[in-house]
Design an enzyme around this catalytic site. Structure first.
Site, PDB file in Angstrom:
ATOM      1  N   GLY A 125       0.859  -1.177   0.000  1.00  0.00           N
ATOM      2  CA  GLY A 125       0.000   0.000   0.000  1.00  0.00           C
ATOM      3  C   GLY A 125       0.899   1.231   0.000  1.00  0.00           C
ATOM      4  O   GLY A 125       1.811   1.340   0.832  1.00  0.00           O
ATOM      5  N   ALA A 126       0.638   2.137  -0.937  1.00  0.00           N
ATOM      6  CA  ALA A 126       1.578   3.243  -1.173  1.00  0.00           C
ATOM      7  C   ALA A 126       1.930   4.048   0.087  1.00  0.00           C
ATOM      8  O   ALA A 126       3.116   4.261   0.374  1.00  0.00           O
ATOM      9  CB  ALA A 126       1.005   4.155  -2.269  1.00  0.00           C
ATOM     10  N   GLN A 170      -5.429  -8.847  -2.513  1.00  0.00           N
ATOM     11  CA  GLN A 170      -5.475  -7.818  -1.465  1.00  0.00           C
ATOM     12  C   GLN A 170      -6.901  -7.543  -0.991  1.00  0.00           C
ATOM     13  O   GLN A 170      -7.111  -7.007   0.096  1.00  0.00           O
ATOM     14  CB  GLN A 170      -4.846  -6.511  -1.968  1.00  0.00           C
ATOM     15  N   ASN A 197      -3.412   2.618 -10.152  1.00  0.00           N
ATOM     16  CA  ASN A 197      -3.858   1.874  -8.969  1.00  0.00           C
ATOM     17  C   ASN A 197      -3.813   0.393  -9.329  1.00  0.00           C
ATOM     18  O   ASN A 197      -3.495   0.007 -10.468  1.00  0.00           O
ATOM     19  CB  ASN A 197      -5.269   2.315  -8.556  1.00  0.00           C
ATOM     20  N   LYS A 198      -4.127  -0.430  -8.356  1.00  0.00           N
ATOM     21  CA  LYS A 198      -4.028  -1.882  -8.530  1.00  0.00           C
ATOM     22  C   LYS A 198      -4.708  -2.328  -9.826  1.00  0.00           C
ATOM     23  O   LYS A 198      -5.796  -1.865 -10.152  1.00  0.00           O
ATOM     24  CB  LYS A 198      -4.670  -2.579  -7.330  1.00  0.00           C
ATOM     25  N   ARG A 206      10.196  -0.976  -4.995  1.00  0.00           N
ATOM     26  CA  ARG A 206       8.976  -1.046  -5.805  1.00  0.00           C
ATOM     27  C   ARG A 206       8.876   0.244  -6.626  1.00  0.00           C
ATOM     28  O   ARG A 206       9.056   1.333  -6.080  1.00  0.00           O
ATOM     29  CB  ARG A 206       7.737  -1.250  -4.915  1.00  0.00           C
ATOM     30  N   ASP A 237      -1.864   4.582  -6.251  1.00  0.00           N
ATOM     31  CA  ASP A 237      -0.440   4.387  -5.989  1.00  0.00           C
ATOM     32  C   ASP A 237       0.387   5.540  -6.544  1.00  0.00           C
ATOM     33  O   ASP A 237       1.457   5.850  -6.026  1.00  0.00           O
ATOM     34  CB  ASP A 237       0.020   3.056  -6.587  1.00  0.00           C
TER      35      ASP A 237
HETATM   36  O1  MRU Z   1       0.715  -3.841  -4.637  1.00  0.00           O
HETATM   37  P1  MRU Z   1       0.137  -3.202  -3.415  1.00  0.00           P
HETATM   38  O2  MRU Z   1      -0.703  -4.115  -2.584  1.00  0.00           O
HETATM   39  O3  MRU Z   1       1.155  -2.442  -2.620  1.00  0.00           O
HETATM   40  O4  MRU Z   1      -0.853  -2.196  -4.082  1.00  0.00           O
HETATM   41  C1  MRU Z   1      -1.093  -0.970  -3.666  1.00  0.00           C
HETATM   42  C2  MRU Z   1      -2.422  -0.878  -3.119  1.00  0.00           C
HETATM   43  O5  MRU Z   1      -2.614  -1.183  -1.970  1.00  0.00           O
HETATM   44  C3  MRU Z   1      -3.518  -0.432  -3.932  1.00  0.00           C
HETATM   45  O6  MRU Z   1      -3.266  -0.260  -5.267  1.00  0.00           O
HETATM   46  C4  MRU Z   1      -4.231   0.711  -3.276  1.00  0.00           C
HETATM   47  O7  MRU Z   1      -5.421   0.891  -3.923  1.00  0.00           O
HETATM   48  C5  MRU Z   1      -3.466   1.993  -3.264  1.00  0.00           C
HETATM   49  S1  MRU Z   1      -2.509   2.212  -1.829  1.00  0.00           S
HETATM   50  C6  MRU Z   1      -3.623   2.843  -0.646  1.00  0.00           C
END
Ligand code: MRU
Length: 347
Positions: free
Chosen positions: A54-55, A200, A250-251, A90, A240
């Site tokens: 999570g960012a 997630q 975003n994801k 990352r 992100d």
């Molecule tokens: O790959 P991750 O689990 O680190 O992904 C990031 C996220 O948690 C999501 O994309 C999220 O929507 C944004 S971070 C609050």
């Protein structure tokens, strides 16, 4: 937020021991386990292996990692190495580089002996700022949700991935308005999309269950039909990285939900702190998208009938797969972006 009734954050700092403890998210939702992070290398490992994810939480963990490193060696050369190692973990989350930049801006002008204490203080400030930003996002987001409130039934919100408490230091981004709504007595139900391949969404379900928020998990591919059938009043996701023009990384899977919302006139909201906005990225086309190991797709993780961790191979090792971790939603599909400073409507 609370675990078993006890207030907790996702990262607990222990400056006197030169370490932090983080929730190891790789074993959730099956087990709640804490991991100790006591070096730059351990912080980098926690981020890379997605023990923390999570960012905003990635950013805070990197800041603490740098503070831990300063406790051992705060020279310019050591700082350069630590920042490079942490930044390489990352590529997509803007908050990672934002937090490291903020740490360097604070530390670089200081004499080396003063840096360790200042680094801890700055990392704590980054964590505190994340919590207050998320609270503000919750308040602004709650205003939007209240306006959508149906008279006769709970508000139906869909989310994707985990942009809740676990993705931040506390409260969450996309889930912060949901928690605010629930705490204010606004009846709400959350559609939680599984979010293959890392699942997630299961973390989101775990969080919501702990807070008592009604929710239902669905396979990612179910989102379109739910949106089309008007069983969703709003989609609310995190981010992100947000480009200067309002395009949002975003994801992976977020874009498809935005398209379905656009086609059906359902509001699509993004919630993120300003530390996720990268003004150096003119548009989504310039956002680097992380390509992750294909084994995440080929092998499914879970627990067996006894509750022991277990994995099942569903594709042979050599099977070609593509595993981009994020997608980009163009700003024209986004109804509004909820930040700690208010609502941004970029398109
Ligand atoms: O790959 P991750 O689990 O680190 O992904 C990031 C996220 O948690 C999501 O994309 C999220 O929507 C944004 S971070 C609050």
């Amino acid at each position: 937020m609370k675990i078993d009734g006890v207030p907790s954050r996702t990262v607990v700092s222990r400056p006197s021991e030169g370490c932090v403890e983080v929730i190891d998210q790789t074993v959730l939702p099956h087990e709640l386990r804490w991991a100790r992070v006591a070096s730059v290398a351990e912080a980098a490992h926690a981020i890379r292996s997605m023990q923390v994810r999570g960012a905003p939480l990635i950013g805070a963990t990197a800041a603490y990692g740098l503070a831990i490193g300063c406790g051992h060696d705060a020279s310019d050369a050591a700082l350069d190495r630590a920042v490079a190692d942490l930044a390489a973990t990352r590529p997509t989350a803007a908050n990672l580089r934002w937090a490291l930049r903020r740490m360097r801006d604070r530390l670089d002008p200081l004499p080396v002996p003063d840096r360790a204490a200042a680094a801890w203080a700055e990392a704590e400030a980054i964590a505190e700022d994340d919590v207050s930003a998320n609270r503000a996002i919750g308040r602004y987001g709650l205003d939007l949700l209240q306006r959508l409130r149906p008279g006769d039934r709970p508000l139906e919100v869909m989310t994707h991935c985990n942009a809740g408490w676990l993705a931040t230091v506390d409260r969450g981004t996309a889930l912060s308005p949901v928690y605010a709504a629930w705490d204010e007595g606004l009846p709400v139900h959350v559609w939680v999309s599984e979010t293959r391949p890392r699942n997630q969404g299961l973390l989101t379900a775990w969080e919501l269950a702990h807070h008592g928020v009604p929710h239902t998990a669905v396979a990612d591919s179910t989102a379109g039909v739910l949106i089309r059938q008007r069983r969703v009043d709003a989609v609310l996701v995190g981010a992100d990285r947000i480009a200067a023009n309002g395009d949002v990384a975003n994801k992976v899977g977020t874009y498809l939900k935005a398209l379905a919302c656009f086609d059906n006139g359902v509001p699509f909201y993004v919630a993120a702190p300003l530390s996720t906005v990268d003004t150096g990225c003119p548009s989504g086309a310039e956002i680097p998208i992380e390509e992750r190991d294909g084994e995440e797709l080929r092998v499914v993780q879970g627990v067996d009938a006894t509750g022991a961790p277990s994995s099942v191979r569903q594709l042979p090792q050599g099977e070609p797969v593509s595993n981009p971790a994020f997608d980009v939603t163009p700003s024209r599909l986004i109804t509004a972006i909820i930040t700690e400073r208010g609502i941004w409507t970029p398109a």
